[in-house]
Design an enzyme around this catalytic site. Structure first.
Site, short mmCIF file in Angstrom:
data_model
loop_
_atom_site.label_atom_id
_atom_site.label_comp_id
_atom_site.label_asym_id
_atom_site.label_seq_id
_atom_site.Cartn_x
_atom_site.Cartn_y
_atom_site.Cartn_z
N CYS A 114 0.84 -1.21 0.00
CA CYS A 114 0.00 0.00 0.00
C CYS A 114 0.88 1.26 0.00
O CYS A 114 1.51 1.56 -1.00
CB CYS A 114 -0.97 -0.03 1.18
SG CYS A 114 -2.38 1.09 1.00
N HIS A 158 -3.49 -5.64 1.09
CA HIS A 158 -3.28 -5.97 2.50
C HIS A 158 -3.67 -7.43 2.71
O HIS A 158 -4.63 -7.92 2.13
CB HIS A 158 -4.13 -5.08 3.41
CG HIS A 158 -3.67 -3.67 3.46
ND1 HIS A 158 -2.51 -3.28 4.09
CD2 HIS A 158 -4.22 -2.53 2.97
CE1 HIS A 158 -2.37 -1.98 3.99
NE2 HIS A 158 -3.39 -1.50 3.30
#
Length: 511
Positions: free
Chosen positions: A332, A435
């Site tokens: 991310c 994630h």
């Protein structure tokens, strides 16, 4: 009618979240329909539900323990700090606004009827709700507009049990001080105390228990022994207890950059529980060493954390490491930092409008006002099936010198094809928005084997611990621990609204 119990704590990291999870599993094992509830959570560890809603990971962990799917109603308000003075306010999974503490303190009163409605909808569907407070109920500077501790308990008329952490010391002072700072009507709602994380002979604790019961007229209904359960830690306070030292006996050394605004560090729990793997968190240049893998995690303020890497000397260390064939994975915000530059023209994340990245990937990121929150399934460039979730406000464009990391096949359960992430030409630098990527056991096993091959060692000799199965085992251990060390008959009386008295019965620790 739904039964309810609220777990509050003398401080952050007292063990509220874990005890709520344990009670959820305990009641679930008794055949009850049980769910967790926390009206307001402040955390940078969040999760995306199957419907694309963002919620705190602690309530996800508790929902799993309860044997139910995570539901954003379990955590209607999520505060994600963007800096020391401001947080992103998320209600029912969607962003409302960025607010400073004063603005939010005024605003949150408007949320009360909405929180009550959400809670009632859960109450209508379940037998038991286990509520969790936040921090301490004795934050007397904030209590006039509290919606998460005694304010929440009052909203739904829930009895309260106070949890105190004895491992940090000063447990009796924290219990007494907390209770004495409560208003009279709040003290009347407090029905019991649990002392958590106890080590040693409980007989030595008994005189203190008797004195604190006499001083407060609140019974101690449990003493929970310190247990080395391998459970996710959601509270940022727990970062201070993370490992910072290399285990030289381990097969692999994995170094995670501990960014000042690190988010979703729960991504790395799966790495920490694997045998013969050393996972350490790096805060400064002196601790960098010579790891087998460097991971740059997510960040709630990517530009500011990129500036931290520059100022700390870690930027140059990571670049040198990569130039010498080191393996780097960015998740991310970490993926965004791996690129050439990041642009924030609308100052979505910080006051900076542009900053140079690490330059390890031919990518460029621009931050947008719209947040992407999705669950995904896909296949990596190496044909490994993966699933996870995305939470980001940046849009990253790949250049000619990269290939995608993953082909996404489904988003929030619906068929949708697009590409995620980027990989360098030499395959040593990987960036992804996914994630939970390490929770995929095939991907993780192949990664370990690749790293060991680079060290001229044989493949990873252990079976990868699968996260779901591991969690189920740990939840059952936790439930058994609580059942053995809490006076459950007393707790159940509290939940039914029956009065209990201070008892002379001595607690006995059961491992």
């Amino acid at each position: 009618m739904v039964e309810q119990i609220m777990i509050q704590g003398t401080a952050s990291d007292a063990g509220k979240s874990v005890i709520v999870a344990g009670l959820c599993r305990l009641f679930k094992n008794k055949g009850k329909r049980v769910v967790p509830f926390k009206s307001q959570n402040m955390s940078l560890n969040s999760f995306i539900t199957a419907t694309g809603d963002e919620m705190g990971r602690a309530q996800v962990f508790q929902a799993e323990a309860a044997g139910v799917f995570p539901d954003v109603r379990m955590n209607p308000v999520l505060l994600k700090p963007t800096n020391d003075r401001q947080s992103q306010v998320i209600f029912m999974g969607a962003i409302l606004d960025n607010m400073d503490a004063v603005s939010y303190h005024d605003f949150k009163q408007t949320l009360i009827p909405k929180i009550q409605a959400v809670y009632q909808s859960l109450a209508d569907e379940n037998d038991i709700i286990v509520l969790e407070g936040a921090g301490s109920p004795a934050e007397i500077n904030l209590n006039d507009r509290d919606i998460v501790n005694m304010g929440m308990a009052k909203m739904v008329d829930a009895p309260v049990v106070l949890v105190a952490d004895i491992d940090k010391g000063g447990v009796f002072a924290s219990i007494y001080g907390t209770i004495m700072l409560l208003k009279e009507e709040e003290r009347a709602r407090l029905k019991g105390v649990i002392i958590n994380k106890f080590r040693g002979d409980v007989a030595l604790l008994q005189p203190g228990i008797e004195m604190i019961e006499e001083l407060t007229n609140v019974p101690v209904i449990g003493v929970i022994p310190y247990a080395n359960l391998q459970l996710e830690e959601e509270d940022s306070v727990s970062l201070s207890g993370k490992n910072y030292v290399l285990d030289s006996s381990a097969l692999l050394d994995i170094a995670i950059i501990c960014l000042p605004r690190i988010s979703n560090f729960t991504d790395f729990h799966i790495l920490e529980i694997q045998p013969d793997i050393s996972v350490r968190y790096i805060r400064n240049l002196a601790d960098f060493g010579n790891p087998d893998l460097v991971i740059i995690p997510g960040s709630k303020n990517t530009l500011e954390d990129m500036a931290f890497l520059e100022q700390s000397g870690l930027k140059k260390a990571i670049q040198n490491y990569a130039e010498n064939a080191g393996k780097v994975i960015g998740i991310c915000g970490g993926y965004q930092m791996l690129g050439k530059r990041m642009l924030d023209p609308n100052q979505v994340e910080s006051e900076k409008v542009e900053i140079a990245g690490l330059g390890l990937l031919d990518t460029e990121t621009i931050f947008l006002d719209q947040k992407r929150t999705t669950q995904i399934t896909g296949v990596t460039f190496s044909s490994e099936p993966v699933e996870g979730y995305e939470i980001h406000m940046g849009q990253t464009k790949r250049g000619e010198n990269t290939q995608p990391f993953c082909k996404i096949k489904a988003v929030n359960g619906n068929q949708e094809t697009h590409e995620d992430g980027a990989i360098s030409a030499n395959k040593n630098i990987i960036g992804t928005y996914i994630h939970g990527i390490f929770d995929n056991d095939i991907f993780l096993g192949n990664l370990f084997n690749e790293l060991l091959t680079q060290k001229n060692k044989s493949i990873y000799p252990h079976e990868i611990i699968k996260l779901k199965e591991h969690k189920e085992t740990e939840y059952d251990k936790l439930a058994a621990l609580l059942e053995a060390n809490i006076q459950m008959d007393q707790l159940e009386k509290i939940m039914k609204g029956e009065k209990i008295c201070v008892s002379t019965q001595k607690p006995a620790i059961k491992e």
